[in-house]
Motif scaffolding. Structure first.
Motif, PDB file in Angstrom:
ATOM      1  N   GLY A  82       0.693  -1.398   0.102  1.00 24.25           N
ATOM      2  CA  GLY A  82      -0.076  -0.230   0.006  1.00 24.25           C
ATOM      3  C   GLY A  82       0.864   1.352  -0.158  1.00 24.25           C
ATOM      4  N   ALA A  83       2.189   1.208  -0.228  1.00 21.64           N
ATOM      5  CA  ALA A  83       3.016   2.358  -0.196  1.00 21.64           C
ATOM      6  C   ALA A  83       2.726   3.029  -1.834  1.00 21.64           C
ATOM      7  CB  ALA A  83       4.400   1.936   0.171  1.00 21.64           C
ATOM      8  N   GLU A 160       0.195 -11.164   1.879  1.00 21.58           N
ATOM      9  CA  GLU A 160      -1.031 -11.222   1.282  1.00 21.58           C
ATOM     10  C   GLU A 160      -2.284 -10.691   1.800  1.00 21.58           C
ATOM     11  OE1 GLU A 160      -3.048 -12.692  -2.231  1.00 21.58           O
ATOM     12  OE2 GLU A 160      -0.979 -12.057  -1.559  1.00 21.58           O
ATOM     13  N   PRO A 161      -2.716 -10.806   3.216  1.00 17.69           N
ATOM     14  CA  PRO A 161      -3.458  -9.994   3.716  1.00 17.69           C
ATOM     15  C   PRO A 161      -3.424  -8.607   3.619  1.00 17.69           C
ATOM     16  CG  PRO A 161      -2.109 -11.012   5.311  1.00 17.69           C
ATOM     17  CD  PRO A 161      -1.773 -11.607   4.148  1.00 17.69           C
ATOM     18  N   LEU A 164      -4.186  -7.773  -0.087  1.00 12.52           N
ATOM     19  CA  LEU A 164      -5.653  -7.939  -0.082  1.00 12.52           C
ATOM     20  C   LEU A 164      -6.655  -6.797   0.430  1.00 12.52           C
ATOM     21  CD1 LEU A 164      -6.234 -11.829   0.053  1.00 12.52           C
ATOM     22  CD2 LEU A 164      -6.092 -10.228  -2.218  1.00 12.52           C
ATOM     23  N   ALA A 165      -5.875  -6.113   1.311  1.00  5.98           N
ATOM     24  CA  ALA A 165      -6.698  -5.012   2.119  1.00  5.98           C
ATOM     25  C   ALA A 165      -6.672  -3.773   1.154  1.00  5.98           C
ATOM     26  CB  ALA A 165      -5.909  -4.808   3.433  1.00  5.98           C
ATOM     27  N   GLN A 166      -5.690  -3.791   0.075  1.00  7.26           N
ATOM     28  CA  GLN A 166      -5.850  -2.548  -0.857  1.00  7.26           C
ATOM     29  C   GLN A 166      -7.063  -2.709  -1.861  1.00  7.26           C
ATOM     30  OE1 GLN A 166      -3.068  -0.646   0.117  1.00  7.26           O
ATOM     31  NE2 GLN A 166      -2.410  -2.604   1.132  1.00  7.26           N
TER      32      GLN A 166
END
Length: 585
Positions: A82-83, A160-161, A164-166
């Motif tokens: 998420g950077a 991975e978590p 996938l949160a993106q």
């Protein structure tokens, strides 16, 4: 497998393609390949290493480097956690670089090597707290592999978590437009922006493509989006060693596809024609016969049987050599960034080297319209039809407006600028003037902010005139002036390489650029060029006087942006004296 985030490309690649040469770069004279397994492993290790450095979702990470596989490892490593990647032009001025580092609040910066370290090192005091890493070994600077090693051996499942949160509408990248006036503006693009544009452009690339050569900067959204598209299609990406090595790299790699800017195609064409001019006898006659046929070609029309027969013969005798010089496998070349001269579209397509032109902006991720391959999908002089999912309309004043999932979130920290460019109905105002024809093809006719009115009350569009004049091999850059003046005039930067060769052939003595451009034969040649192109414009648009500029314009001297667009305001200020002299009688 559907994708909603750019990082989904990693899993898709592993499931669909798994190959030995996802990326390749020449090192110490040899092409070094990166496999799909290496790509995923390195990206994961970068993700874990960045997490160990304290980088979290929303943090800004800069990449300032020429194209190389490591660019992608860091890009994907950052996006998985998420950077936000902030690409920076290696040619960016120190002033603009300092502004962007501060404005974007970059926490980690990856640079190419020693040359860029000199530029960034001087800013350490001005922008404290940045963690600096280099792709090449630089004394006193940590290596990008240090970040990778921080993640080596750690469980990649931990990523991975976080990945996938993106969400599709999360900010993916912040791209600062080079702009021709004022400080750069940060364009905020999401996963959805780029994925939607990538999928809309997928039909542009035939299924048979295997290799791409990449040399346009990855810090520009055009090459970056296309690179994601290459990955989506399983096309291997080979990075040219340098701009100077492109010709030899093309012959070695034998790519099926590459993207380019018109200026490069112009230089290729000029070089081919110059070589043709050096031929003699029947070879020279055949060359110009084939070239003449090519200049009549229209990729949107079949032509009559007699023309097609002659063109097949020209392809066998002459154009086959052109294809060989471009590696022999080219199935499509995509041109963007500026207007492509119709003669280039005609000749290259006639030679079975398919060239298509598109149009877009950083703010639109970037493609708004493009000419696709195949008869009926391509119209000469146009930038194609709007891509799927993108609406285009022409405002009452002629401005091109665009709406769709490819339109940016807005400008970073600039709600005022965002509101001035995207209206309440979601239409992005491009600043370009154009028209849509009855078949839905878009034609660009000028820049809204660059239109000016002469003293006689007539409107003039400088880019249209400049693009036409730059078809001349004698002209590198041109700026048309004349606002509130009696007539248009122009500043011209010669194509010095071509001009010097011409002077040698004409036995014109010179010891400096200044001396060369004062020679009567040179002045007369530029007068003839001006007269030739003036015939294509109305009386009020014709360039009445020109001033030859003896010094090349560059990014470092301030006249050009990192994309090599002319900074019109800077040029007008720097050459105010020459402009005034153009209007003295």
């Amino acid at each position: 497998m559907s994708i909603t985030r750019v990082s989904d490309l990693l899993g898709l690649y592993m499931n669909r393609y798994r190959k030995a040469d996802v990326f390749a770069a020449r090192r110490e004279g040899q092409w070094t390949c990166c496999s799909s397994d290496d790509f995923v492993r390195f990206a994961n290790e970068i993700s874990l290493g960045l997490l160990a450095l304290g980088v979290r979702k929303g943090d800004k990470l800069g990449i300032m480097s020429p194209n190389r596989p490591e660019w992608n490892f860091v890009d994907f490593g950052a996006m998985q956690i998420g950077a936000v990647t902030v690409p920076l032009y290696p040619t960016m001025s120190a002033h603009d670089l300092e502004y962007v580092l501060k404005d974007a609040e970059i926490k980690v910066l990856f640079i190419g090597g020693a040359e860029l370290y000199e530029k960034t090192n001087s800013l350490q005091d001005a922008v404290p707290g940045i963690s600096l890493f280099s792709f090449e070994q630089v004394e006193g600077v940590r290596s990008w592999e240090d970040v990778k090693n921080m993640g080596k051996g750690k469980d990649a499942a931990a990523i991975e978590p976080i990945r996938l949160a993106q969400q599709p509408d999360d900010l993916l990248t912040l791209i600062y437009t080079s702009g021709t006036t004022g400080n750069p503006k940060g364009v905020m693009l999401t996963h959805r922006n780029i994925i939607s544009n990538m999928l809309s452009c997928e039909p542009l690339l035939p299924e048979s493509l295997r290799k791409a050569l990449s040399f346009l900067p990855l810090c520009h959204i055009f090459e970056r989006m296309v690179s994601y598209l290459y990955l989506y299609k399983g096309i291997s990406i080979y990075y040219a060693e340098s701009i100077e090595s492109i010709a030899s790299d093309i012959k070695e790699v034998q790519p099926d596809v590459f993207t380019t800017v018109p200026r490069l195609l112009e230089k290729v064409y000029d070089k081919i024609v110059a070589k043709g001019g050096d031929l003699s006898g029947i070879k020279k006659v055949l060359f110009y016969w084939a070239l003449g046929l090519g200049l009549q070609y229209d990729p949107g029309k079949a032509g009559n049987a007699w023309y097609r027969l002659r063109l097949r013969l020209a392809n066998r005798l002459i154009f086959s050599k052109w294809r060989a010089a471009l590696g022999g496998n080219i199935k499509v070349i995509v041109s963007g960034g500026a207007a492509l001269q119709p003669r280039l579209t005609r000749v290259f397509n006639a030679a079975n080297i398919p060239v298509v032109q598109g149009y877009g902006l950083t703010e639109t991720s970037p493609v708004i319209a493009v000419n696709f391959l195949g008869r009926g999908n391509h119209k000469l002089g146009s930038v194609g039809r709007p891509v799927e999912g993108t609406e285009v309309k022409i405002a009452p004043d002629g401005e091109i407006l665009c709406r769709g999932e490819n339109v940016m979130m807005g400008y970073f920290k600039r709600p005022d600028a965002t509101a001035s460019e995207i209206d309440e109905d979601g239409w992005f105002h491009t600043g370009d003037i154009g028209r849509l024809d009855g078949d839905g093809f878009l034609f660009i006719t000028g820049r809204k902010k660059e239109l000016f009115k002469t003293a006689g009350g007539k409107y003039v569009s400088p880019p249209v005139i400049e693009n036409k004049f730059k078809e001349s091999p004698f002209i590198e850059y041109m700026v048309v002036v004349g606002e509130n003046r009696r007539f248009p005039a122009a500043l011209i930067v010669p194509s010095f390489t071509f001009l010097r060769e011409w002077c040698v052939r004409k036995e014109i003595p010179w010891s400096s650029n200044e001396e060369m451009m004062k020679h009567p034969q040179v002045l007369e040649r530029y007068r003839q060029e001006t007269e030739k192109f003036n015939q294509l414009f109305g009386q009020w648009e014709q360039v009445k006087r020109i001033a030859l500029i003896p010094k090349e314009w560059s990014v470092d001297s301030g006249e050009l942006t990192p994309k090599l667009d002319v900074k019109r305001k800077v040029v007008l200020e720097k050459h105010a004296k020459e402009i005034e002299e153009l209007y003295e009688i």
